[in-house]
Design an enzyme around this catalytic site. Structure first.
Site, PDB file in Angstrom:
ATOM      1  N   LEU A   1       0.826  -1.212   0.000  1.00  0.00           N
ATOM      2  CA  LEU A   1       0.000   0.000   0.000  1.00  0.00           C
ATOM      3  C   LEU A   1       0.862   1.265   0.000  1.00  0.00           C
ATOM      4  O   LEU A   1       0.493   2.261  -0.628  1.00  0.00           O
ATOM      5  CB  LEU A   1      -0.911  -0.006   1.233  1.00  0.00           C
ATOM      6  CG  LEU A   1      -2.048  -1.032   1.176  1.00  0.00           C
ATOM      7  CD1 LEU A   1      -2.649  -1.244   2.563  1.00  0.00           C
ATOM      8  CD2 LEU A   1      -3.124  -0.587   0.193  1.00  0.00           C
TER       9      LEU A   1
ATOM     10  N   ASN B   1       2.963   4.341   7.556  1.00  0.00           N
ATOM     11  CA  ASN B   1       2.394   3.186   6.850  1.00  0.00           C
ATOM     12  C   ASN B   1       3.052   1.869   7.237  1.00  0.00           C
ATOM     13  O   ASN B   1       2.401   0.822   7.194  1.00  0.00           O
ATOM     14  CB  ASN B   1       2.539   3.425   5.336  1.00  0.00           C
ATOM     15  CG  ASN B   1       2.237   2.188   4.529  1.00  0.00           C
ATOM     16  OD1 ASN B   1       1.083   1.845   4.313  1.00  0.00           O
ATOM     17  ND2 ASN B   1       3.287   1.484   4.086  1.00  0.00           N
TER      18      ASN B   1
ATOM     19  N   TYR C   1      -2.243  -7.809  16.562  1.00  0.00           N
ATOM     20  CA  TYR C   1      -2.440  -6.828  15.475  1.00  0.00           C
ATOM     21  C   TYR C   1      -3.613  -5.889  15.744  1.00  0.00           C
ATOM     22  O   TYR C   1      -3.430  -4.658  15.704  1.00  0.00           O
ATOM     23  CB  TYR C   1      -2.595  -7.577  14.150  1.00  0.00           C
ATOM     24  CG  TYR C   1      -2.734  -6.686  12.942  1.00  0.00           C
ATOM     25  CD1 TYR C   1      -1.618  -6.056  12.378  1.00  0.00           C
ATOM     26  CD2 TYR C   1      -3.973  -6.460  12.350  1.00  0.00           C
ATOM     27  CE1 TYR C   1      -1.747  -5.238  11.264  1.00  0.00           C
ATOM     28  CE2 TYR C   1      -4.103  -5.652  11.240  1.00  0.00           C
ATOM     29  CZ  TYR C   1      -2.989  -5.042  10.696  1.00  0.00           C
ATOM     30  OH  TYR C   1      -3.121  -4.232   9.598  1.00  0.00           O
TER      31      TYR C   1
ATOM     32  N   LYS D   1      -3.443  -1.762  16.412  1.00  0.00           N
ATOM     33  CA  LYS D   1      -4.112  -0.752  15.578  1.00  0.00           C
ATOM     34  C   LYS D   1      -5.116   0.059  16.401  1.00  0.00           C
ATOM     35  O   LYS D   1      -5.347   1.236  16.117  1.00  0.00           O
ATOM     36  CB  LYS D   1      -4.772  -1.417  14.370  1.00  0.00           C
ATOM     37  CG  LYS D   1      -3.765  -2.048  13.397  1.00  0.00           C
ATOM     38  CD  LYS D   1      -2.818  -1.002  12.806  1.00  0.00           C
ATOM     39  CE  LYS D   1      -1.919  -1.603  11.720  1.00  0.00           C
ATOM     40  NZ  LYS D   1      -1.057  -0.606  11.070  1.00  0.00           N
TER      41      LYS D   1
HETATM   42  P1  NAP Z   1       3.215  -4.965   3.168  1.00  0.00           P
HETATM   43  O1  NAP Z   1       3.056  -5.073   1.704  1.00  0.00           O
HETATM   44  O2  NAP Z   1       3.711  -6.112   3.961  1.00  0.00           O
HETATM   45  O3  NAP Z   1       4.095  -3.666   3.459  1.00  0.00           O
HETATM   46  C1  NAP Z   1       4.547  -3.360   4.751  1.00  0.00           C
HETATM   47  C2  NAP Z   1       5.688  -2.383   4.624  1.00  0.00           C
HETATM   48  O4  NAP Z   1       6.140  -2.038   5.954  1.00  0.00           O
HETATM   49  C3  NAP Z   1       6.899  -2.964   3.889  1.00  0.00           C
HETATM   50  O5  NAP Z   1       7.479  -1.965   3.100  1.00  0.00           O
HETATM   51  C4  NAP Z   1       7.837  -3.337   5.038  1.00  0.00           C
HETATM   52  O6  NAP Z   1       9.189  -3.349   4.665  1.00  0.00           O
HETATM   53  C5  NAP Z   1       7.538  -2.178   5.960  1.00  0.00           C
HETATM   54  N1  NAP Z   1       8.055  -2.391   7.306  1.00  0.00           N
HETATM   55  C6  NAP Z   1       7.812  -3.407   8.175  1.00  0.00           C
HETATM   56  N2  NAP Z   1       8.525  -3.234   9.292  1.00  0.00           N
HETATM   57  C7  NAP Z   1       9.232  -2.089   9.135  1.00  0.00           C
HETATM   58  C8  NAP Z   1      10.152  -1.377   9.936  1.00  0.00           C
HETATM   59  N3  NAP Z   1      10.531  -1.820  11.136  1.00  0.00           N
HETATM   60  N4  NAP Z   1      10.675  -0.216   9.460  1.00  0.00           N
HETATM   61  C9  NAP Z   1      10.332   0.236   8.249  1.00  0.00           C
HETATM   62  N5  NAP Z   1       9.491  -0.399   7.428  1.00  0.00           N
HETATM   63  C10 NAP Z   1       8.945  -1.545   7.881  1.00  0.00           C
HETATM   64  O7  NAP Z   1       1.811  -4.585   3.874  1.00  0.00           O
HETATM   65  P2  NAP Z   1       0.657  -3.532   3.506  1.00  0.00           P
HETATM   66  O8  NAP Z   1      -0.609  -4.298   3.488  1.00  0.00           O
HETATM   67  O9  NAP Z   1       1.029  -2.667   2.351  1.00  0.00           O
HETATM   68  O10 NAP Z   1       0.650  -2.680   4.854  1.00  0.00           O
HETATM   69  C11 NAP Z   1       0.780  -1.278   4.917  1.00  0.00           C
HETATM   70  C12 NAP Z   1       0.019  -0.776   6.129  1.00  0.00           C
HETATM   71  O11 NAP Z   1      -1.396  -0.978   5.915  1.00  0.00           O
HETATM   72  C13 NAP Z   1       0.333  -1.506   7.439  1.00  0.00           C
HETATM   73  O12 NAP Z   1       0.401  -0.580   8.505  1.00  0.00           O
HETATM   74  C14 NAP Z   1      -0.859  -2.441   7.616  1.00  0.00           C
HETATM   75  O13 NAP Z   1      -1.077  -2.783   8.965  1.00  0.00           O
HETATM   76  C15 NAP Z   1      -1.976  -1.566   7.058  1.00  0.00           C
HETATM   77  N6  NAP Z   1      -3.184  -2.316   6.678  1.00  0.00           N
HETATM   78  C16 NAP Z   1      -3.137  -3.252   5.702  1.00  0.00           C
HETATM   79  C17 NAP Z   1      -4.294  -3.948   5.361  1.00  0.00           C
HETATM   80  C18 NAP Z   1      -4.296  -4.987   4.283  1.00  0.00           C
HETATM   81  O14 NAP Z   1      -5.345  -5.658   4.120  1.00  0.00           O
HETATM   82  N7  NAP Z   1      -3.235  -5.169   3.519  1.00  0.00           N
HETATM   83  C19 NAP Z   1      -5.504  -3.667   6.023  1.00  0.00           C
HETATM   84  C20 NAP Z   1      -5.516  -2.704   7.027  1.00  0.00           C
HETATM   85  C21 NAP Z   1      -4.348  -2.018   7.337  1.00  0.00           C
HETATM   86  P3  NAP Z   1       9.969  -4.717   4.200  1.00  0.00           P
HETATM   87  O15 NAP Z   1       9.680  -4.884   2.727  1.00  0.00           O
HETATM   88  O16 NAP Z   1      11.385  -4.386   4.493  1.00  0.00           O
HETATM   89  O17 NAP Z   1       9.410  -5.852   5.034  1.00  0.00           O
END
Ligand code: NAP
Length: 235
Positions: A13, A79, A160, A164
């Site tokens: 995202l 994010n 989780y 949040k």
């Molecule tokens: P994702 O594709 O797994 O991306 C997560 C990102 O966070 C990756 O770039 C990861 O880096 C980075 N990250 C993790 N730990 C970190 C750290 N210590 N320092 C810096 N970067 C870090 O997941 P996503 O779904 O896009 O998630 C983005 C946000 O949306 C999150 O906060 C998640 O909780 C929220 N969200 C997602 C959903 C969903 O359905 N996908 C729903 C509700 C909320 P690496 O590549 O190095 O691991």
């Protein structure tokens, strides 16, 4: 010119949000905890790359120093996030969750948000229209989690959604303290990314919608709220 930092923007995202905000005219820093992954993502979008691990004080302080020297920051998108998964892809329920698992999840999802926000507050306070967007989740909603028959009710994990829900509280308290800033929590919806092993039902284009909208909110827009693409969510 609006300058925006997105943590964890090397994929998912955050990456899609970066793509959209660049198209809207923002100067975007792709935050990445890994230099190679960050550089690749930034090259693909012609964005800037900043090394930032949200769990590491020194990394966050160095990122803030660099962005300050480059000219400052208007929009911060917290994010970066994690969700602990079992090897089979399931989540840890109340019978399995440990304090260490909670701590690890909170380290990124909650303390990371506070660490990064704290470090960038002085820069944001110098902006004419400062904005913070915190990535929450529908699983943060106490109303939904306790509403039988909904998918949110059925979700068994602990760390989780608790993390949040804490993000929601942090959002509200910061929004009250800094009325000159627009500070909101957003729920992108269940989106196919690595976080959920691509089991999400939305595309990243759909998921990024509310993030992009709240990143562009004007000075008379909402603050201290919790939104998805359809509007306000119940806490
Ligand atoms: P994702 O594709 O797994 O991306 C997560 C990102 O966070 C990756 O770039 C990861 O880096 C980075 N990250 C993790 N730990 C970190 C750290 N210590 N320092 C810096 N970067 C870090 O997941 P996503 O779904 O896009 O998630 C983005 C946000 O949306 C999150 O906060 C998640 O909780 C929220 N969200 C997602 C959903 C969903 O359905 N996908 C729903 C509700 C909320 P690496 O590549 O190095 O691991």
């Amino acid at each position: 010119m609006t300058t925006t930092l997105i943590t964890g923007a090397n994929k998912g995202l955050g990456f899609e949000t970066a793509r959209r905000l660049i198209a809207a005219g923002h100067t975007v820093y792709i935050g990445s905890r890994d230099a190679d992954r960050g550089r690749r993502a930034a090259e693909e979008l012609s964005a800037r790359m900043i090394l930032i691990d949200v769990t590491d004080d020194a990394s966050v302080a160095a990122a803030a120093k660099t962005i300050e020297a480059d000219g400052g920051l208007d929009v911060l998108i917290n994010n970066a996030g994690v969700e602990e998964r079992k090897p089979d892809g399931g989540v840890y329920g109340p019978a399995e969750v440990t304090a260490d698992m909670m701590r690890e999840t909170f380290e990124t999802n909650v303390f990371g948000v506070v660490r990064v926000t704290h470090a960038f507050l002085p820069l944001l306070q110098r902006s004419a229209a400062p904005v913070i967007v915190n990535l929450s989740s529908g699983l943060a909603s106490m109303s939904r989690v306790t509403d039988p028959g909904t998918p949110t009710y059925m979700y068994p994990g602990v760390a989780y959604p608790a993390s949040k829900a804490a993000v929601n509280m942090v959002t509200v308290q910061f929004a009250k303290a800094f009325p000159n800033m627009r500070i909101n929590a957003v729920e992108p919806g269940f989106t196919a990314t690595d976080l959920n092993l691509r089991t999400g039902v939305q595309t990243v284009e759909q998921g990024a919608e509310i993030i992009v909208r709240m990143a562009q909110v004007g000075p008379d827009g909402p603050t201290g709220g919790y939104f998805d693409a359809e509007g306000r969510l119940p806490w």
